[in-house]
Design a protein around this motif. Sequence first.
Motif, PDB file in Angstrom:
ATOM      1  N   ALA A  39       3.372  45.406 -27.134  1.00  0.00           N
ATOM      2  CA  ALA A  39       4.086  45.944 -26.394  1.00  0.00           C
ATOM      3  C   ALA A  39       5.146  46.784 -27.155  1.00  0.00           C
ATOM      4  O   ALA A  39       5.378  46.428 -28.346  1.00  0.00           O
ATOM      5  N   HIS A  40       5.669  47.914 -26.771  1.00  0.00           N
ATOM      6  CA  HIS A  40       6.553  48.980 -27.585  1.00  0.00           C
ATOM      7  C   HIS A  40       7.967  48.280 -26.954  1.00  0.00           C
ATOM      8  O   HIS A  40       8.147  47.663 -26.382  1.00  0.00           O
ATOM      9  N   VAL A  41       9.069  48.925 -28.049  1.00  0.00           N
ATOM     10  CA  VAL A  41      10.211  48.611 -27.885  1.00  0.00           C
ATOM     11  C   VAL A  41      10.942  49.869 -27.404  1.00  0.00           C
ATOM     12  O   VAL A  41      10.432  50.905 -27.726  1.00  0.00           O
ATOM     13  N   VAL A  42      11.987  49.740 -26.419  1.00  0.00           N
ATOM     14  CA  VAL A  42      12.794  50.799 -25.763  1.00  0.00           C
ATOM     15  C   VAL A  42      13.813  51.045 -26.642  1.00  0.00           C
ATOM     16  O   VAL A  42      14.802  50.002 -26.965  1.00  0.00           O
ATOM     17  N   ALA A  43      14.236  52.261 -27.266  1.00  0.00           N
ATOM     18  CA  ALA A  43      15.284  52.297 -28.078  1.00  0.00           C
ATOM     19  C   ALA A  43      16.738  52.508 -27.140  1.00  0.00           C
ATOM     20  O   ALA A  43      16.625  52.863 -26.002  1.00  0.00           O
ATOM     21  N   ASP A  44      17.759  52.258 -27.870  1.00  0.00           N
ATOM     22  CA  ASP A  44      19.030  52.632 -27.100  1.00  0.00           C
ATOM     23  C   ASP A  44      19.365  53.967 -27.558  1.00  0.00           C
ATOM     24  O   ASP A  44      19.550  54.370 -28.794  1.00  0.00           O
ATOM     25  N   ALA A  45      19.289  54.847 -26.503  1.00  0.00           N
ATOM     26  CA  ALA A  45      19.185  56.391 -27.031  1.00  0.00           C
ATOM     27  C   ALA A  45      20.443  56.698 -27.349  1.00  0.00           C
ATOM     28  O   ALA A  45      20.851  57.592 -27.992  1.00  0.00           O
ATOM     29  N   ALA A  76       1.795  40.504 -26.644  1.00  0.00           N
ATOM     30  CA  ALA A  76       1.738  40.471 -28.137  1.00  0.00           C
ATOM     31  C   ALA A  76       3.017  41.283 -28.532  1.00  0.00           C
ATOM     32  O   ALA A  76       3.292  42.297 -28.598  1.00  0.00           O
ATOM     33  N   GLU A  77       3.990  40.465 -29.103  1.00  0.00           N
ATOM     34  CA  GLU A  77       5.372  40.792 -29.374  1.00  0.00           C
ATOM     35  C   GLU A  77       5.603  41.183 -31.003  1.00  0.00           C
ATOM     36  O   GLU A  77       4.870  40.388 -31.676  1.00  0.00           O
ATOM     37  N   ALA A  78       6.225  42.077 -30.984  1.00  0.00           N
ATOM     38  CA  ALA A  78       6.748  42.519 -32.422  1.00  0.00           C
ATOM     39  C   ALA A  78       5.445  42.775 -33.458  1.00  0.00           C
ATOM     40  O   ALA A  78       5.433  42.550 -34.500  1.00  0.00           O
ATOM     41  N   MET A  79       4.493  43.461 -32.755  1.00  0.00           N
ATOM     42  CA  MET A  79       3.328  43.781 -33.534  1.00  0.00           C
ATOM     43  C   MET A  79       3.691  45.294 -33.870  1.00  0.00           C
ATOM     44  O   MET A  79       4.447  45.800 -33.934  1.00  0.00           O
ATOM     45  N   ARG A  84       6.938  47.849 -35.957  1.00  0.00           N
ATOM     46  CA  ARG A  84       6.968  46.996 -37.180  1.00  0.00           C
ATOM     47  C   ARG A  84       6.666  47.779 -38.318  1.00  0.00           C
ATOM     48  O   ARG A  84       5.691  48.448 -38.533  1.00  0.00           O
ATOM     49  N   GLY A  85       7.730  47.837 -39.250  1.00  0.00           N
ATOM     50  CA  GLY A  85       7.428  48.746 -40.425  1.00  0.00           C
ATOM     51  C   GLY A  85       7.493  50.285 -40.198  1.00  0.00           C
ATOM     52  O   GLY A  85       7.280  50.952 -41.275  1.00  0.00           O
ATOM     53  N   MET A  86       7.930  50.687 -39.024  1.00  0.00           N
ATOM     54  CA  MET A  86       8.016  52.064 -38.747  1.00  0.00           C
ATOM     55  C   MET A  86       9.221  52.327 -37.846  1.00  0.00           C
ATOM     56  O   MET A  86       9.134  52.862 -36.706  1.00  0.00           O
ATOM     57  N   GLY A  87      10.374  51.502 -38.291  1.00  0.00           N
ATOM     58  CA  GLY A  87      11.482  51.816 -37.558  1.00  0.00           C
ATOM     59  C   GLY A  87      12.062  50.467 -37.079  1.00  0.00           C
ATOM     60  O   GLY A  87      13.207  50.628 -36.991  1.00  0.00           O
ATOM     61  N   LEU A  88      11.386  49.354 -37.002  1.00  0.00           N
ATOM     62  CA  LEU A  88      11.825  48.198 -36.555  1.00  0.00           C
ATOM     63  C   LEU A  88      12.025  47.242 -37.756  1.00  0.00           C
ATOM     64  O   LEU A  88      10.921  46.902 -38.185  1.00  0.00           O
ATOM     65  N   ASP A  89      13.328  46.948 -38.216  1.00  0.00           N
ATOM     66  CA  ASP A  89      13.190  45.957 -39.425  1.00  0.00           C
ATOM     67  C   ASP A  89      13.151  44.574 -39.048  1.00  0.00           C
ATOM     68  O   ASP A  89      13.177  44.100 -37.890  1.00  0.00           O
ATOM     69  N   VAL A 149       0.893  35.110 -34.221  1.00  0.00           N
ATOM     70  CA  VAL A 149      -0.086  36.074 -34.790  1.00  0.00           C
ATOM     71  C   VAL A 149       0.315  36.412 -36.545  1.00  0.00           C
ATOM     72  O   VAL A 149       1.267  37.190 -36.789  1.00  0.00           O
ATOM     73  N   LEU A 150      -0.746  35.902 -37.305  1.00  0.00           N
ATOM     74  CA  LEU A 150      -0.261  36.452 -38.741  1.00  0.00           C
ATOM     75  C   LEU A 150      -0.987  37.872 -39.065  1.00  0.00           C
ATOM     76  O   LEU A 150      -2.433  37.940 -39.021  1.00  0.00           O
ATOM     77  N   MET A 151      -0.022  38.613 -39.232  1.00  0.00           N
ATOM     78  CA  MET A 151      -0.369  40.011 -39.514  1.00  0.00           C
ATOM     79  C   MET A 151      -0.547  40.447 -40.749  1.00  0.00           C
ATOM     80  O   MET A 151      -0.100  39.773 -41.792  1.00  0.00           O
TER      81      MET A 151
END
Length: 384
Positions: A39-45, A76-79, A84-89, A149-151
């Motif tokens: 799932a994607h995250v929705v930014a606070d615009a 599948a969260e925080a994938m 992850r690694g492209m804007g989401l710390d 999920v071990l990424m």
Amino acid sequence: MTIQLPDASGVLRGYVPRSQAVALTTDLPLRSRVVYSAAHVVADALRTAADEPAAVDWDATLAFRRHLWAHGLGVAEAMDTAQRGMGLDWPVAAELIRRSSAEARSVGGRIACGVGTDQLTGAAATLAEVTAAYEEQLAVVEAAGSQAVLMASRALAAVAKGPEDYLEVYGHLLRQSSDRVILHWLGPMFDPALAGYWGSDDLDAATETFLDVIAAHPDKVDGVKISLLDARREVDLRRRLPDGVRCYTGDDFNYPELIAGDTEGFSHALLGIFDPLAPLAAAAVSTLDTGDTGGFRRLLDPTVELSRHLFCAPTRFYKTGVVLLAWLAGHQRHFTMVGGLQSARSLPHLARAYELADRVGLFPDPGLAEARMRGLLTLHGVDA
């Protein structure tokens, strides 16, 4: 009414959007396959900026997860779909894991959460530091009550000297995990920093190491997610998995055939493309539940052209198309992404994504999708 869409060369051509939504029937719960949508995250615009820590619209982000659960899909969260690694710390990812896990418990939804090492942002780490970073994230996921999920880890790919280092790190993590985990093999097309994962650029050799990790701890591995965009390799690997270990396809190019399976088995699913495809994917799997493989393929096969478009090279920017479609479908109020990633794809690419999604009936309100696409075109100077 015709809308003018730019093609790959920038030439405008007319397209007539559908006027009615497609009606889909789903019998829940889904039974024949375990199906996760990354799932994607929705930014606070109003707060997000490309050079600042991620600002997330928590209400919209959790609402989208409820949408996925309502259609019978797991989250599948925080994938990597969540950037992850492209804007989401890591600090924001940890908060996402806690909030989504609590939400899953409240609605009875299935959830699995990504465990990585992306808190390591400085100089090259040691193997011990990589292991400790994995342990920190594993503890957060387990404390939240979710499956791990071990990424694949950029830091591990950078520091590992060979297969034995992967065996050591993963063996340590599997021995201490409190529940069965999903192992994640993400190919370099999704993240170039993962080239040579499992200790070799030779995929045959890498596969042997991957299988060695599983064979040493089959009681701790629920399944494996394979994202190599190579259907034959996935089939060959799943046939070698120990009994009780699932194969979750992450192949966004060949998912219908892999989920449908053959006489020797099938793949379950953990797919980024199921983020925009959730209602249609659920209807297809529900059809498969009845034993109607042909009906399943008739529903899902037409979506492959859209998926291959969204995941075209550079594949790591597929998230831009995913968020575009969520906005066009009415799941969020804007087309803004953490890290400014909405700019990662060209306007012709986005226009084609809209057209292909509309053709397969992906939008619950085609009129809203058309109006929003016209607004995006106008913003880019196109008289649609």
